[in-house]
Design a protein around this motif. Structure first.
Motif, PDB file in Angstrom:
ATOM      1  N   PRO A  92      63.349  19.549   7.387  1.00 17.32           N
ATOM      2  CA  PRO A  92      62.142  18.911   7.286  1.00 17.32           C
ATOM      3  C   PRO A  92      62.241  17.473   7.769  1.00 17.32           C
ATOM      4  CG  PRO A  92      63.197  19.470   5.057  1.00 17.32           C
ATOM      5  CD  PRO A  92      64.087  20.089   6.065  1.00 17.32           C
ATOM      6  N   ASP A  93      61.382  16.809   8.280  1.00 18.79           N
ATOM      7  CA  ASP A  93      61.367  15.523   8.828  1.00 18.79           C
ATOM      8  C   ASP A  93      62.385  15.134   9.769  1.00 18.79           C
ATOM      9  OD1 ASP A  93      59.111  14.853   7.077  1.00 18.79           O
ATOM     10  OD2 ASP A  93      60.547  14.300   5.375  1.00 18.79           O
ATOM     11  N   PHE A  94      62.828  16.131  10.345  1.00 17.23           N
ATOM     12  CA  PHE A  94      63.967  15.705  11.624  1.00 17.23           C
ATOM     13  C   PHE A  94      63.487  16.748  12.950  1.00 17.23           C
ATOM     14  CE2 PHE A  94      68.214  15.570  13.169  1.00 17.23           C
ATOM     15  CZ  PHE A  94      68.765  14.413  12.726  1.00 17.23           C
ATOM     16  N   PRO A  95      62.728  16.064  13.467  1.00 16.48           N
ATOM     17  CA  PRO A  95      62.369  16.890  14.620  1.00 16.48           C
ATOM     18  C   PRO A  95      63.222  16.542  16.016  1.00 16.48           C
ATOM     19  CG  PRO A  95      60.861  15.055  14.565  1.00 16.48           C
ATOM     20  CD  PRO A  95      61.814  15.227  13.311  1.00 16.48           C
ATOM     21  N   TYR A  96      64.132  15.995  15.871  1.00 19.38           N
ATOM     22  CA  TYR A  96      65.018  15.398  16.877  1.00 19.38           C
ATOM     23  C   TYR A  96      66.033  16.624  17.312  1.00 19.38           C
ATOM     24  CZ  TYR A  96      63.079  11.565  14.904  1.00 19.38           C
ATOM     25  OH  TYR A  96      62.109  10.712  14.211  1.00 19.38           O
ATOM     26  N   PRO A  97      66.173  16.956  18.655  1.00 18.39           N
ATOM     27  CA  PRO A  97      67.129  18.142  19.129  1.00 18.39           C
ATOM     28  C   PRO A  97      68.374  17.214  19.262  1.00 18.39           C
ATOM     29  CG  PRO A  97      65.448  17.575  21.015  1.00 18.39           C
ATOM     30  CD  PRO A  97      65.027  16.952  19.771  1.00 18.39           C
ATOM     31  N   PRO A  98      69.377  18.091  18.761  1.00 18.30           N
ATOM     32  CA  PRO A  98      70.579  17.203  19.151  1.00 18.30           C
ATOM     33  C   PRO A  98      71.146  17.344  20.531  1.00 18.30           C
ATOM     34  CG  PRO A  98      70.939  19.478  18.053  1.00 18.30           C
ATOM     35  CD  PRO A  98      69.495  19.113  18.025  1.00 18.30           C
ATOM     36  N   GLN A  99      71.751  16.086  20.862  1.00 21.45           N
ATOM     37  CA  GLN A  99      72.521  16.127  22.285  1.00 21.45           C
ATOM     38  C   GLN A  99      74.089  16.262  21.846  1.00 21.45           C
ATOM     39  OE1 GLN A  99      70.740  13.569  25.042  1.00 21.45           O
ATOM     40  NE2 GLN A  99      69.176  13.255  23.691  1.00 21.45           N
ATOM     41  N   TYR A 100      74.871  16.613  22.583  1.00 24.36           N
ATOM     42  CA  TYR A 100      76.425  16.336  22.271  1.00 24.36           C
ATOM     43  C   TYR A 100      77.180  15.764  23.484  1.00 24.36           C
ATOM     44  CZ  TYR A 100      74.709  20.296  19.086  1.00 24.36           C
ATOM     45  OH  TYR A 100      73.985  20.886  18.124  1.00 24.36           O
ATOM     46  N   VAL A 101      78.345  15.350  22.968  1.00 28.41           N
ATOM     47  CA  VAL A 101      79.237  14.678  23.765  1.00 28.41           C
ATOM     48  C   VAL A 101      80.613  15.220  23.322  1.00 28.41           C
ATOM     49  CG1 VAL A 101      79.326  12.600  22.370  1.00 28.41           C
ATOM     50  CG2 VAL A 101      80.114  12.482  24.877  1.00 28.41           C
ATOM     51  N   MET A 102      81.585  15.343  24.221  1.00 27.00           N
ATOM     52  CA  MET A 102      82.936  15.762  23.689  1.00 27.00           C
ATOM     53  C   MET A 102      83.765  14.653  23.652  1.00 27.00           C
ATOM     54  SD  MET A 102      82.574  19.091  22.981  1.00 27.00           S
ATOM     55  CE  MET A 102      84.449  19.414  23.198  1.00 27.00           C
ATOM     56  N   VAL A 103      84.471  14.312  22.827  1.00 24.98           N
ATOM     57  CA  VAL A 103      85.555  13.297  22.553  1.00 24.98           C
ATOM     58  C   VAL A 103      86.755  13.786  21.937  1.00 24.98           C
ATOM     59  CG1 VAL A 103      86.095  11.116  21.381  1.00 24.98           C
ATOM     60  CG2 VAL A 103      83.554  11.714  22.049  1.00 24.98           C
ATOM     61  N   GLU A 104      87.813  13.799  22.883  1.00 28.26           N
ATOM     62  CA  GLU A 104      89.254  14.286  22.370  1.00 28.26           C
ATOM     63  C   GLU A 104      88.939  15.734  21.911  1.00 28.26           C
ATOM     64  OE1 GLU A 104      91.727  12.161  20.409  1.00 28.26           O
ATOM     65  OE2 GLU A 104      91.215  10.379  21.431  1.00 28.26           O
ATOM     66  N   GLY A 105      88.019  16.536  22.584  1.00 28.54           N
ATOM     67  CA  GLY A 105      88.130  18.115  21.966  1.00 28.54           C
ATOM     68  C   GLY A 105      87.126  18.251  21.131  1.00 28.54           C
ATOM     69  N   LEU A 106      86.721  17.295  20.528  1.00 30.48           N
ATOM     70  CA  LEU A 106      85.611  17.332  19.230  1.00 30.48           C
ATOM     71  C   LEU A 106      84.101  17.234  19.838  1.00 30.48           C
ATOM     72  CD1 LEU A 106      87.200  15.274  16.687  1.00 30.48           C
ATOM     73  CD2 LEU A 106      87.422  17.764  17.135  1.00 30.48           C
ATOM     74  N   ARG A 107      83.272  17.960  19.373  1.00 32.10           N
ATOM     75  CA  ARG A 107      81.874  17.943  19.653  1.00 32.10           C
ATOM     76  C   ARG A 107      81.367  17.043  18.924  1.00 32.10           C
ATOM     77  NH1 ARG A 107      77.636  23.064  19.455  1.00 32.10           N
ATOM     78  NH2 ARG A 107      77.920  22.165  17.256  1.00 32.10           N
TER      79      ARG A 107
END
Length: 190
Positions: A142-157
């Motif tokens: 609810p109240d969060f219509p933002y699609p996530p984007q991802y970046v990899m940092v030291e093997g962590l998403r």
């Protein structure tokens, strides 16, 4: 190795943590002389920043033999913060060791890499230390219509949200909170 000159003000806020030291570098004069040639100094400190953006120093000492006889590697950390993750320090020191083997003709970098592999030196996050919330938990919030984007940092998403136009505003959260905390701040007032 790319040497840097840190600002004096920066060093005031850091503590020097001795990580490696060799008191008998002079028993391998060829290695000592190769390090001197590569650093441009026989005695004193040279600094570099690692791939993890940590500041390190190599301090050499000439005890009268005409080439460096002792060497110490220091990590420079925030004075009032804990040390960086150990696997980052291990990876940085392995990179340094490989550099020494590259500049000294009598050392073989593949031997250094084999020893590190045999010793199981961790250079990434140890297994089981990072937990990931299943993606299904983030669907239809609810109240969060933002699609996530991802970046990899030291093997962590790492997930982030980018929304709107104009100068960016960076909103960071700690643990155990997450970006949902900023849901009313992301959208422009309307």
């Amino acid at each position: 190795m790319k040497w840097v000159t840190p600002r004096a003000e920066e060093l005031l806020y850091l503590r020097a943590d001795p990580l490696l030291w060799e008191q008998e570098l002079d028993v391998r004069p060829d290695v000592a002389q190769a390090i001197e040639r590569a650093t441009g100094t026989r005695a004193g400190r040279v600094y570099w920043r690692s791939a993890h953006d940590h500041l390190y120093a190599l301090e050499l000492a000439d005890l009268g033999r005409g080439y460096p006889a002792m060497a110490t590697v220091y990590g420079h950390w925030d004075r009032y913060e804990p040390r960086p993750p150990e696997h980052e320090i291990d990876a940085d020191l392995l990179d340094f060791s490989l550099w020494v083997a590259e500049v000294a003709a009598s050392l073989d970098p593949t031997d250094i890499a084999r020893v590190a592999q045999h010793a199981r030196i961790p250079t990434t996050w140890p297994e089981g230390t990072v937990l990931r919330t299943p993606d299904a938990c983030f669907h239809e919030l609810p109240d969060f219509p933002y699609p996530p984007q991802y970046v990899m940092v030291e093997g962590l998403r790492l997930a982030y949200v980018e929304h709107g136009a104009g100068d960016p505003i960076l909103m960071l959260h700690g643990e155990p909170t997450w970006g949902y905390l900023y849901r009313h701040m992301i959208a422009p007032p309307g």
